[in-house]
Design a protein around this motif. Structure first.
Motif, PDB file in Angstrom:
ATOM      1  N   GLU A  24      31.513 147.414  52.282  1.00  0.00           N
ATOM      2  CA  GLU A  24      30.207 147.911  51.869  1.00  0.00           C
ATOM      3  C   GLU A  24      29.568 148.727  52.996  1.00  0.00           C
ATOM      4  OE1 GLU A  24      25.930 146.146  50.301  1.00  0.00           O
ATOM      5  OE2 GLU A  24      27.670 144.836  50.371  1.00  0.00           O
ATOM      6  N   HIS A  40      34.182 147.026  47.062  1.00  0.00           N
ATOM      7  CA  HIS A  40      32.932 146.684  47.742  1.00  0.00           C
ATOM      8  C   HIS A  40      31.855 147.743  47.540  1.00  0.00           C
ATOM      9  CE1 HIS A  40      34.933 143.333  49.632  1.00  0.00           C
ATOM     10  NE2 HIS A  40      35.909 144.149  50.020  1.00  0.00           N
ATOM     11  N   PRO A  42      28.541 149.372  47.006  1.00  0.00           N
ATOM     12  CA  PRO A  42      27.157 148.914  47.020  1.00  0.00           C
ATOM     13  C   PRO A  42      26.294 149.615  45.966  1.00  0.00           C
ATOM     14  CG  PRO A  42      27.463 150.499  48.761  1.00  0.00           C
ATOM     15  CD  PRO A  42      28.819 150.283  48.120  1.00  0.00           C
TER      16      PRO A  42
END
Length: 55
Positions: A24, A40, A42
């Motif tokens: 992220e 990941h 975001p």
């Protein structure tokens, strides 16, 4: 033209299969969603529905 970021510590890890998996942290530094369904992400992108979660 999109700028290329050099990975820094914490930007990725290697999966059991040996693939580079971006975290992220890296995605936030990059500043946009590539809509590839990253593990990941975001930005809340869902590759199955081709949409992002509303904030």
């Amino acid at each position: 033209m999109k700028k290329i970021l050099q990975p820094i510590e914490g930007d990725y890890y290697l999966s059991e299969e040996g693939y580079r998996v971006f975290t992220e942290q890296y995605h936030k530094r990059r500043g946009y969603c590539c809509e590839s369904g990253c593990r990941h992400c975001p930005y809340g992108y869902n590759s199955k529905t081709n949409s992002r979660k509303k904030s």
